[in-house]
Design a protein around this motif. Structure first.
Motif, PDB file in Angstrom:
ATOM      1  N   TYR A  63       0.850  -1.199   0.000  1.00 32.38           N
ATOM      2  CA  TYR A  63       0.000   0.000   0.000  1.00 32.38           C
ATOM      3  C   TYR A  63       0.878   1.238   0.000  1.00 32.38           C
ATOM      4  O   TYR A  63       1.986   1.218   0.529  1.00 32.38           O
ATOM      5  CB  TYR A  63      -0.869   0.040   1.275  1.00 32.38           C
ATOM      6  N   GLU A  64       0.317   2.293  -0.548  1.00 32.57           N
ATOM      7  CA  GLU A  64       0.932   3.613  -0.409  1.00 32.57           C
ATOM      8  C   GLU A  64       0.786   4.032   1.052  1.00 32.57           C
ATOM      9  O   GLU A  64       1.743   4.331   1.746  1.00 32.57           O
ATOM     10  CB  GLU A  64       0.166   4.574  -1.324  1.00 32.57           C
ATOM     11  N   ASN A  65      -0.478   4.004   1.496  1.00 32.19           N
ATOM     12  CA  ASN A  65      -0.833   4.319   2.880  1.00 32.19           C
ATOM     13  C   ASN A  65      -2.087   3.499   3.139  1.00 32.19           C
ATOM     14  O   ASN A  65      -3.140   3.769   2.564  1.00 32.19           O
ATOM     15  CB  ASN A  65      -1.109   5.821   3.016  1.00 32.19           C
ATOM     16  N   VAL A  66      -1.966   2.474   3.950  1.00 29.67           N
ATOM     17  CA  VAL A  66      -3.055   1.496   4.027  1.00 29.67           C
ATOM     18  C   VAL A  66      -4.378   2.122   4.448  1.00 29.67           C
ATOM     19  O   VAL A  66      -5.430   1.802   3.888  1.00 29.67           O
ATOM     20  CB  VAL A  66      -2.649   0.279   4.907  1.00 29.67           C
ATOM     21  N   VAL A  67      -4.348   3.050   5.414  1.00 31.41           N
ATOM     22  CA  VAL A  67      -5.607   3.651   5.891  1.00 31.41           C
ATOM     23  C   VAL A  67      -6.235   4.483   4.779  1.00 31.41           C
ATOM     24  O   VAL A  67      -7.439   4.368   4.494  1.00 31.41           O
ATOM     25  CB  VAL A  67      -5.373   4.491   7.169  1.00 31.41           C
ATOM     26  N   GLU A  68      -5.417   5.301   4.108  1.00 31.83           N
ATOM     27  CA  GLU A  68      -5.940   6.142   3.023  1.00 31.83           C
ATOM     28  C   GLU A  68      -6.405   5.297   1.834  1.00 31.83           C
ATOM     29  O   GLU A  68      -7.426   5.597   1.207  1.00 31.83           O
ATOM     30  CB  GLU A  68      -4.878   7.156   2.563  1.00 31.83           C
ATOM     31  N   ASP A  69      -5.672   4.248   1.529  1.00 30.07           N
ATOM     32  CA  ASP A  69      -6.053   3.383   0.400  1.00 30.07           C
ATOM     33  C   ASP A  69      -7.390   2.691   0.666  1.00 30.07           C
ATOM     34  O   ASP A  69      -8.245   2.589  -0.218  1.00 30.07           O
ATOM     35  CB  ASP A  69      -4.959   2.336   0.125  1.00 30.07           C
ATOM     36  N   ALA A  72     -10.211   5.219   0.347  1.00 25.24           N
ATOM     37  CA  ALA A  72     -10.549   5.513  -1.055  1.00 25.24           C
ATOM     38  C   ALA A  72     -11.424   4.401  -1.626  1.00 25.24           C
ATOM     39  O   ALA A  72     -12.388   4.651  -2.363  1.00 25.24           O
ATOM     40  CB  ALA A  72      -9.271   5.670  -1.879  1.00 25.24           C
ATOM     41  N   PHE A  73     -11.093   3.167  -1.253  1.00 26.89           N
ATOM     42  CA  PHE A  73     -11.897   2.028  -1.702  1.00 26.89           C
ATOM     43  C   PHE A  73     -13.330   2.138  -1.153  1.00 26.89           C
ATOM     44  O   PHE A  73     -14.306   1.957  -1.889  1.00 26.89           O
ATOM     45  CB  PHE A  73     -11.232   0.727  -1.227  1.00 26.89           C
ATOM     46  N   PHE A  74     -13.452   2.430   0.124  1.00 23.07           N
ATOM     47  CA  PHE A  74     -14.792   2.554   0.733  1.00 23.07           C
ATOM     48  C   PHE A  74     -15.612   3.638   0.036  1.00 23.07           C
ATOM     49  O   PHE A  74     -16.798   3.469  -0.237  1.00 23.07           O
ATOM     50  CB  PHE A  74     -14.683   2.896   2.222  1.00 23.07           C
ATOM     51  N   LYS A  75     -14.956   4.752  -0.237  1.00 22.06           N
ATOM     52  CA  LYS A  75     -15.648   5.869  -0.873  1.00 22.06           C
ATOM     53  C   LYS A  75     -16.222   5.427  -2.221  1.00 22.06           C
ATOM     54  O   LYS A  75     -17.385   5.684  -2.544  1.00 22.06           O
ATOM     55  CB  LYS A  75     -14.644   7.015  -1.061  1.00 22.06           C
TER      56      LYS A  75
END
Ligand code: 7PJ
Length: 269
Positions: A145-151, A154-157
């Motif tokens: 991941y680039e940043n697991v929380v942010e990634d 983004a998926f959830f969104k």
């Protein structure tokens, strides 16, 4: 602030190769007894799955999956007073399971399989959308991941927008970061520590940590049947960080932990 509601989703596997209970509940009769026991112990939802998603596991065809889950759902529906969720990613299994009495779709592919989104929309039930990187067969090989929380955010969104396109409203959605699904230990811990960030979507959050390998790893490689206390501890961290639903195999123990946590929180000196 309103009280944080926390529910327990009791896991009922009907797969012969489920990693954590080794297929003990494969025949319908023992599956039914196990479900009833979990309800007595405090389960608020019973999650029924017929397709193993443990790392490396092969795909199951719809016919076999239906053969495992339908007899159990049919037998339980009307007999237990908690909702039944169906852990599947196949549209046909979603449909037949809901017809048999399931009222929640729990999909580790977050309705990305062909026709799944449309099926869930037309069935009009609640959905749990889980994040996974890759597929169960290969997901633990090299999760990146680039940043697991942010990634994951983004998926959830993107999935919430997809749900809106078929009429699934936010009130009917639960989000789950998918612990162990294409994540190394560092990814899992980052997601657990930052779970509250997912509240920005205004929907409920599910955490499934029960008996997972991250618990074993944190305990110096304890085996699956030695992970109960570690799992309950991780579940408490999840609720402290805002989880609304805990997916658990050990319902009685998880219930005790949540009861103590809730009472301490509510206690007025
Ligand atoms: C999860 C799941 C999870 C959701 C499985 C196991 C492997 N569904 N189905 N979240 N895990 N929503 O039971 O550990 O973590 S299958």
């Amino acid at each position: 602030m309103s009280e944080q509601q926390v529910m327990i989703m009791g896991v009922l596997n009907t797969t012969p190769d489920s990693f954590s209970d080794g297929g003990r509940f494969f025949d319908a009769e023992s599956a039914i007894a196990q479900a009833q026991l979990m309800v007595e112990q405090g389960a608020d939802i019973i999650d029924i799955g017929g397709e193993s998603t443990r790392p490396g596991s092969p795909a199951v065809n719809a016919e076999d999956e239906l053969g495992r889950v339908l007899p159990v759902i049919e037998a339980l529906s009307g007999k237990i007073n908690v909702p039944i969720s169906i852990d599947t990613s196949k549209p046909i299994v979603m449909q037949r399971a809901v017809e048999a009495g399931a009222s929640i779709i729990n999909d580790v592919y977050a309705l990305q399989a062909d026709g799944a989104l449309e099926m869930a929309g037309s069935l009009g039930v609640s959905v749990c959308l889980m994040h996974m990187q890759g597929t169960p067969r290969t997901m633990q090989e090299n999760p990146t991941y680039e940043n697991v929380v942010e990634d994951v955010k983004a998926f959830f969104k993107e999935r919430i927008t997809a749900c809106a396109s078929v009429g699934i409203k936010p009130e009917a959605i639960t989000l789950d970061p998918g612990f162990g699904f294409g994540k190394n230990l560092g990814h899992n811990i980052a997601l657990l520590k930052n779970l509250s960030e997912f509240h920005e979507f205004g929907v409920s959050i599910l955490a499934g940590l029960s008996r997972k390998s991250m618990i074993g790893a944190l305990l110096g490689d304890k085996s699956v049947n030695e992970r109960m206390i570690g799992s309950v501890t991780a579940a408490l961290v999840a609720v402290e960080n805002g989880a609304n639903i805990i997916r658990a195999h050990d319902v009685a123990e998880t219930k005790d932990a949540l009861t103590v946590w809730q009472q301490i929180k509510n206690f007025r000196e």
